[in-house]
Design an enzyme around this catalytic site. Structure first.
Site, PDB file in Angstrom:
ATOM      1  N   ASP A  21       7.867 127.727  81.151  1.00  0.00           N
ATOM      2  CA  ASP A  21       8.207 126.308  81.326  1.00  0.00           C
ATOM      3  C   ASP A  21       8.110 125.603  79.982  1.00  0.00           C
ATOM      4  O   ASP A  21       7.060 125.612  79.354  1.00  0.00           O
ATOM      5  CB  ASP A  21       7.223 125.686  82.332  1.00  0.00           C
ATOM      6  CG  ASP A  21       7.412 124.185  82.460  1.00  0.00           C
ATOM      7  OD1 ASP A  21       8.524 123.700  82.169  1.00  0.00           O
ATOM      8  OD2 ASP A  21       6.450 123.503  82.863  1.00  0.00           O
ATOM      9  N   ASP A  25       6.788 120.585  83.731  1.00  0.00           N
ATOM     10  CA  ASP A  25       6.826 120.215  85.157  1.00  0.00           C
ATOM     11  C   ASP A  25       6.347 121.354  86.054  1.00  0.00           C
ATOM     12  O   ASP A  25       6.403 121.248  87.279  1.00  0.00           O
ATOM     13  CB  ASP A  25       8.240 119.760  85.570  1.00  0.00           C
ATOM     14  CG  ASP A  25       9.266 120.879  85.462  1.00  0.00           C
ATOM     15  OD1 ASP A  25       8.899 121.978  84.984  1.00  0.00           O
ATOM     16  OD2 ASP A  25      10.426 120.670  85.850  1.00  0.00           O
ATOM     17  N   ASP A  29      12.076 127.241  82.919  1.00  0.00           N
ATOM     18  CA  ASP A  29      13.399 126.678  82.634  1.00  0.00           C
ATOM     19  C   ASP A  29      14.108 127.484  81.546  1.00  0.00           C
ATOM     20  O   ASP A  29      13.536 128.410  80.958  1.00  0.00           O
ATOM     21  CB  ASP A  29      13.279 125.192  82.269  1.00  0.00           C
ATOM     22  CG  ASP A  29      12.241 124.947  81.188  1.00  0.00           C
ATOM     23  OD1 ASP A  29      12.171 125.761  80.250  1.00  0.00           O
ATOM     24  OD2 ASP A  29      11.476 123.959  81.290  1.00  0.00           O
ATOM     25  N   ASP A 186      24.520 138.880  94.909  1.00  0.00           N
ATOM     26  CA  ASP A 186      23.503 138.723  95.951  1.00  0.00           C
ATOM     27  C   ASP A 186      24.047 139.227  97.293  1.00  0.00           C
ATOM     28  O   ASP A 186      25.188 138.923  97.670  1.00  0.00           O
ATOM     29  CB  ASP A 186      23.152 137.230  96.059  1.00  0.00           C
ATOM     30  CG  ASP A 186      21.942 136.980  96.939  1.00  0.00           C
ATOM     31  OD1 ASP A 186      20.872 137.503  96.632  1.00  0.00           O
ATOM     32  OD2 ASP A 186      22.079 136.254  97.946  1.00  0.00           O
ATOM     33  N   GLU A 244      23.960 144.044  94.888  1.00  0.00           N
ATOM     34  CA  GLU A 244      22.809 144.250  95.770  1.00  0.00           C
ATOM     35  C   GLU A 244      23.403 144.680  97.120  1.00  0.00           C
ATOM     36  O   GLU A 244      23.790 143.851  97.938  1.00  0.00           O
ATOM     37  CB  GLU A 244      22.001 142.958  95.918  1.00  0.00           C
ATOM     38  CG  GLU A 244      20.696 143.198  96.666  1.00  0.00           C
ATOM     39  CD  GLU A 244      20.056 141.926  97.204  1.00  0.00           C
ATOM     40  OE1 GLU A 244      18.832 141.905  97.328  1.00  0.00           O
ATOM     41  OE2 GLU A 244      20.777 140.958  97.520  1.00  0.00           O
TER      42      GLU A 244
HETATM   43  C1  BGC Z   1      17.799 137.570  97.315  1.00  0.00           C
HETATM   44  C2  BGC Z   1      16.740 136.820  98.047  1.00  0.00           C
HETATM   45  C3  BGC Z   1      17.424 135.743  98.865  1.00  0.00           C
HETATM   46  C4  BGC Z   1      18.522 136.336  99.755  1.00  0.00           C
HETATM   47  C5  BGC Z   1      19.445 135.295 100.265  1.00  0.00           C
HETATM   48  C6  BGC Z   1      18.463 138.243  98.491  1.00  0.00           C
HETATM   49  O1  BGC Z   1      18.996 139.377  98.264  1.00  0.00           O
HETATM   50  O2  BGC Z   1      17.324 138.497  96.384  1.00  0.00           O
HETATM   51  O3  BGC Z   1      15.774 136.295  97.200  1.00  0.00           O
HETATM   52  O4  BGC Z   1      16.490 135.135  99.683  1.00  0.00           O
HETATM   53  O5  BGC Z   1      19.298 137.261  99.062  1.00  0.00           O
HETATM   54  O6  BGC Z   1      20.237 134.790  99.237  1.00  0.00           O
END
Ligand code: BGC
Length: 502
Positions: A21, A25, A29, A186, A244
């Site tokens: 940070d 805060d 960041d 993601d 992922e």
């Molecule tokens: C991310 C999580 C997230 C989820 C929904 C996952 O694969 O790594 O942290 O909560 O996707 O976006």
């Protein structure tokens, strides 16, 4: 001509709000990251993966994106990200960012202006949300239910709508134009849903993998990823995607890792495997064999911001350190999670400090992921350990004083120095050749190096050879349980066993 830098790169995941940070805060960041680039360079990683820093109401800590082409003011500005990318490049570090295409925030303007971008029904099916409860929420204004595989504040996009594909092309271009080197996708296995929204079969299995869901691994994903790959390939330099794709069968994952689709996919079977030599070997072999068939590279992961820290999962820091030498000797790309190199364990937090929507939504039945997201300890003897001048957004344990980066730097026995040495000596290129070894151990050759891991045998004698690195100080001729070592060849003492090449 491409150098395929990602094939054996080590990526370092920065959970942005927990890294450093600069503003006081209590939230990490972008400027905080910039200040720590020399640390990352010295650590020896090749690339960074930054978790979402986009404007977000924070229902899932940034994985609920309200604007894909801006920076949340709490984390900085677009100019700060530009500066981070430029400075990282000057240091030889690549920068990849998180792309969250399955869902947006319910405060994204699309949810108000383009309801047709989302998945709606009048009769909800039996799909559960990953975060607990049903995956459907009734929208009184529209008189219908919308789908959210995660929190209700994260409505799922309908990827069968062509305009959604176009919107994401523009998002990819926005960031590629700014010079990012790639994207982590993601939940890249769930974008397209069963158009008939049929029920899943009950009971729902308890597994971290999503194979059982109808709404995963659909064929429409492949043309989309081919489209993204072509788009990224139209840019100079080598931009990449890591998916992922949370499937348990590496043969299913391999279908995404192709010269015209994704460059890499996380291999979570390894992540979820027990600290057990036979099981680890079976997972490694299964992955390498599946990916070899399509000429693809594996991405090995042992920690990320969604799972319990390794030292806690394996039951000891000693085992986690041995696992580091296993991870970094495997052929392919590897992903480290910030703090893994410090040997941090999972933090036990008081309930009132917990922030994960999983904890909230399950009424505390599942404790969620806060314990691996506690801000990093950089320096000093007490919280906030140089992370911030304010109050860290999750409390740090006082017991971390010996684990700060400052305390570990220069101490040859420290976990930080173990990672630094492993990253410096890590073999690159080529495959893996197993050597016969006693039960409870793993021994394989990687080019010039012999990697020996004693998971659970009473002892493993080290053969002749130059000891490059050991996971514990004082190892010379014998590896005790929960230790590992790298030796330089020639090493004649082990028989050649089965081999697997990626
Ligand atoms: C991310 C999580 C997230 C989820 C929904 C996952 O694969 O790594 O942290 O909560 O996707 O976006």
């Amino acid at each position: 001509m491409s150098d395929e830098w990602w094939r054996d790169a080590v990526f370092y995941e920065i959970y942005v709000r927990s890294f450093a940070d600069s503003g006081g805060d209590g939230l990490g960041d972008v400027t905080g990251i910039r200040a720590r680039l020399p640390y990352l360079r010295e650590l020896g990683v090749d690339a960074l993966w930054l978790t979402p820093f986009y404007p977000s109401p924070d229902a899932d800590h940034g994985y609920d994106v309200a604007d894909y082409v801006d920076v949340d003011p709490r984390f900085g500005t677009l100019a700060d990200v530009d500066a981070l990318v430029a400075e990282a490049h000057e240091l030889g570090l690549r920068v990849t960012i998180d792309l969250v295409p399955n869902h947006t925030s319910d405060r994204h303007r699309w949810f108000a202006e383009h309801p047709e971008y989302y998945v709606w029904t009048e009769e909800p099916n039996n799909w559960p949300s990953h975060f607990g409860g049903p995956a459907w929420t009734f929208d009184a204004a529209r008189g219908r239910h919308y789908l959210h595989l995660f929190a209700p504040e994260q409505p799922d996009l309908d990827w069968h709508v062509p305009a959604v594909e176009d919107e994401f092309d523009a998002i990819l271009r926005f960031w590629l134009d700014r010079g990012v080197d790639g994207f982590r996708i993601d939940v890249g296995h769930v974008l397209y849903k069963d158009p008939e929204l049929r029920d899943e079969q009950e009971p729902f299995p308890e597994t971290p993998f999503a194979d059982w869901r109808r709404a995963v691994d659909r064929p429409e994903l492949h043309p989309l990823y081919r489209r993204w790959r072509a788009l990224a390939d139209s840019y100079p330099g080598e931009r990449m995607f890591v998916g992922e794709v949370v499937l348990s069968d590496p043969r299913r994952i391999a279908r995404y890792v192709r010269p015209d689709e994704l460059h890499l996919c996380f291999n979570f079977t390894f992540l979820y495997e027990e600290w057990d030599a036979d099981r680890l070997r079976a997972t490694i072999d299964g992955t390498l064999a599946a990916l070899a068939e399509v000429g693809a590279t594996s991405s090995w992961v042992l920690e990320n911001h969604d799972v319990t820290r390794l030292a806690t999962r394996y039951g000891s820091l000693r085992a986690a350190r041995a696992a580091a030498l296993l991870l970094l000797a495997l052929p392919g790309a590897a992903f480290l999670y910030a703090g893994q190199e410090l040997g941090l364990g999972e933090v036990e937090l008081p309930d009132e400090a917990r922030r994960d929507p999983i904890f909230r939504r399950t009424g505390g039945e599942r404790i969620g992921r806060d314990g691996c997201r506690v801000p990093l300890p950089w320096s000093g003897d007490a919280p906030p350990f140089g992370f911030t001048t304010g109050e860290p957004w999750l409390p740090q344990p006082a017991g971390w004083s010996g684990l700060t980066a400052e305390a570990q730097a220069g101490d040859p026995a420290s976990t930080l120095e173990l990672y630094r040495a492993a990253l410096a000596f890590r073999p690159r290129g080529g495959g893996l050749d197993w050597r016969a070894s006693p039960p409870g151990t793993l021994v394989f050759e990687r080019g010039e190096l012999l990697c020996l891991v004693n998971v659970s045998a009473p002892a493993l004698d080290l053969p002749e050879g130059e000891l490059v690195l050991a996971s514990e100080p004082g190892v010379t001729t014998v590896l005790p349980p929960e230790t590992a070592a790298w030796l330089r060849r020639p090493v004649p003492s082990y028989d050649r066993g089965r081999s697997a090449r990626p």
